[in-house]
Design a protein around this motif. Structure first.
Motif: not given
Lengths: 281, 283
Positions: A12-13, A16, A20, A23, A263, A267, B87, B90, B93, B95-96, B101-106, B156, B161-162, B165
């Motif tokens: 999964l890591s 993702l 990214s 992305w 950002y 953040q 996402i 995922a 969970r 994970i590493k 990842f969260r920052s990039v997707y946002f 996305i 993010i929502i 939360a």
């Protein structure tokens, strides 16, 4: 069980991670193309990284900055964003406090009117709003903040009202007994408690103000050369003749970079602001 | 205390209310009135009855833009919410790399619609040229899917993010209790997680549906409605009727279309809030 789970998590890591990379690719592509010389940016070579011969350093950036109007557009964007933001935060938090503390039919009606205004699309008012702004002299970057206060009040008042319930009434009453007038109560007691909310609302409003296109495009008097960054980028693209890809990509990067830098540093607040805004909204 | 505050209304409420009247109430009411008029500027408006509305309902470009917007909204809402929720699952969970990842997707959310549109126009057109396919400006199908990709890329992260939360606010005893009772992952997802994040789902659906219908900047920058108004959403069609045509009748038509559009957005918002609110559970 746990071993199976950890393998799944690793897969999964990795997935993702790849996602990214995909992305950020569009932004990355603009970045490396903005470092190439004009003749090396074409449909066939756009996906190639700059090489020794195509690399021109910051030339495109200098061209973009020196292009007529870029720095003024940047300045106007900054003026509009900051002045509107300050006005919205102060006026709307005051208004929201009044609406939640004074219970009357009138304040209730105001509240629902603000909520209603959030749903109405801008196209409904674009013509009449720009005509009104023109008539009363709000069509320049220094006064347009009043239009923004009016049009942006809905969301801000609604969010502040949602958070106002978390401000304990007892503190305000104690202050009143100690001889504070409502203004002192608001600025010395309520506003400091609302600080996290101010940040949240501020971030949401900034994202909107900085990137807004149609409202300034229609309201600002373009014959006097008033533009903002999103409008300016469109000129780069839409001007007659050949599009200068290099400076255009550089100017895209110049508008994106400040946002990315802010950002990276804020953040935590930005993500909190989005969550808070959504939960109350 | 209420009485004391009440006296201060000119300071607390008046500035916002005055600006709100200038920036919303007055233009809104005037817009309603003008939708029944023929005009070029506001001063020379003449009463025209419901002719503008009759025209709007028979204008093929307007009807086409309605179906374009509706189709776009349905597809983008589904894709955005399903992917964002996946996402978010995922990323809760432990994970590493979760934070990265969260920052990039946002990130794409912070970039304005116009700039996003141009970035993707360059990217998609170059990719299409390499594949020797027709460019965005001549192929409405690619224009539609280009817009979908663009909107997914932008939205996305926000929805994710929502959802994160929402997922994090589920009490861990619920999940433990379900596991002890022998529920598998799928049952936990459908019977515990989804009912408990229903408020988040309400918000995200609401946001993505209204964003889909109100889509303007991205539409203008990516395709500008080309070829021949085929990829034109409602908002862009209204804009084009107002400012893209010459003649005394067009502004009235545009204003009537805008009123219809406004009513449509309000009705959709109301239906949707009601429909999803009823599915929420008390925590």
């Amino acid at each position: 069980m746990t071993k199976k789970k950890s393998i799944f998590d690793t897969i999964l890591s990795i997935f993702l991670g790849i996602l990214s990379l995909a992305w950020i690719y569009p932004v990355f592509m603009i970045l490396f193309n903005s470092l190439k010389s004009e003749q090396h940016i074409s449909t066939s070579s756009i996906f190639e990284l700059p090489t020794v011969e195509s690399f021109v350093g910051l030339d495109n950036y200098l061209n973009a900055i020196n292009a007529k109007g870029f720095m003024t557009a940047f300045w106007y964007s900054l003026v509009i964003t900051v002045s509107s933001l300050v006005l919205i935060l102060i006026c709307c938090s005051m208004c929201a406090w009044y609406i939640t503390r004074v219970k009357s039919k009138l304040s209730n009606a105001c509240y629902y009117l603000f909520v209603f205004s959030m749903v109405v699309p801008f196209q409904m008012l674009m013509f009449t709003l720009s005509a009104t702004a023109d008539r009363i002299g709000l069509s320049n970057p220094y006064n347009i903040c009043i239009i923004y206060l009016g049009f942006g009040a809905g969301l801000a008042v609604f969010m502040f009202c949602g958070f106002m319930k978390s401000v304990p009434l007892e503190i305000e009453e104690a202050a009143m007994i100690d001889g504070c007038n409502p203004l002192q109560i608001f600025f010395l007691i309520v506003l400091p408690i609302l600080k996290p909310t101010l940040i949240s609302v501020g971030i949401l409003e900034t994202m909107w103000l900085w990137n807004d296109y149609l409202l300034p495009y229609l309201v600002l008097d373009r014959t006097k050369g008033y533009t903002t960054i999103p409008i300016f980028i469109q000129y780069f693209k839409g001007s007659y003749g050949k599009v200068e890809m290099g400076p255009m990509m550089a100017s895209i990067m110049l508008t994106v970079l400040p946002i990315i830098i802010v950002y990276i540093f804020c953040q935590k607040y930005i993500i909190k602001g989005v969550v808070a805004g959504a939960v109350k909204g | 205390m209420e009485k004391a505050i009440k006296k201060y209304w000119p300071i607390f409420v008046l500035p916002t209310l005055a600006a709100f009247s200038i920036g919303f109430i007055y233009p809104f009411l005037q817009g309603l009135y003008l939708s029944f008029c023929k005009f070029i500027t506001i001063d020379n408006a003449t009463w025209n009855g419901i002719k503008n509305y009759l025209y709007a309902f028979t204008d093929e470009a307007f009807l086409h833009s309605f179906f374009f917007s509706a189709g776009f909204t349905i597809v983008s809402t589904l894709l955005i919410n399903v992917i964002a929720f996946a996402i978010a699952l995922a990323l809760t969970r432990n994970i590493k790399g979760t934070n990265l990842f969260r920052s990039v997707y946002f990130l794409p959310n912070l970039i304005g619609g116009i700039v996003l549109g141009y970035i993707w126009q360059i990217l998609i057109n170059c990719a299409l040229a390499l594949l020797e396919k027709p460019l965005l400006a001549v192929n409405p199908t690619f224009g539609f899917w280009g817009l979908i990709i663009l909107m997914c890329w932008q939205q996305i992260g926000y929805m994710m993010i929502i959802y994160i939360a929402g997922l994090q606010s589920i009490p861990s005893d619920y999940l433990e209790a379900a596991r002890i009772d022998g529920a598998n992952e799928w049952q936990i997802l459908t019977k515990v997680k989804i009912p408990n994040v229903m408020p988040s789902i309400t918000i995200c659906l609401f946001l993505s549906v209204t964003n889909g219908f109100k889509l303007f900047d991205q539409n203008l920058a990516l395709t500008a409605g080309e070829p021949g108004h085929m990829t034109e959403g409602l908002a862009l069609n209204i804009y084009d009727t107002f400012y893209g045509r010459v003649g005394p009748q067009w502004k009235g038509y545009g204003q009537a279309k805008a009123v219809i559009f406004c009513v449509l957005v309000i009705v959709i918002s109301l239906i949707q809030l009601r429909a999803t609110r009823s599915k929420e559970v008390q925590q």
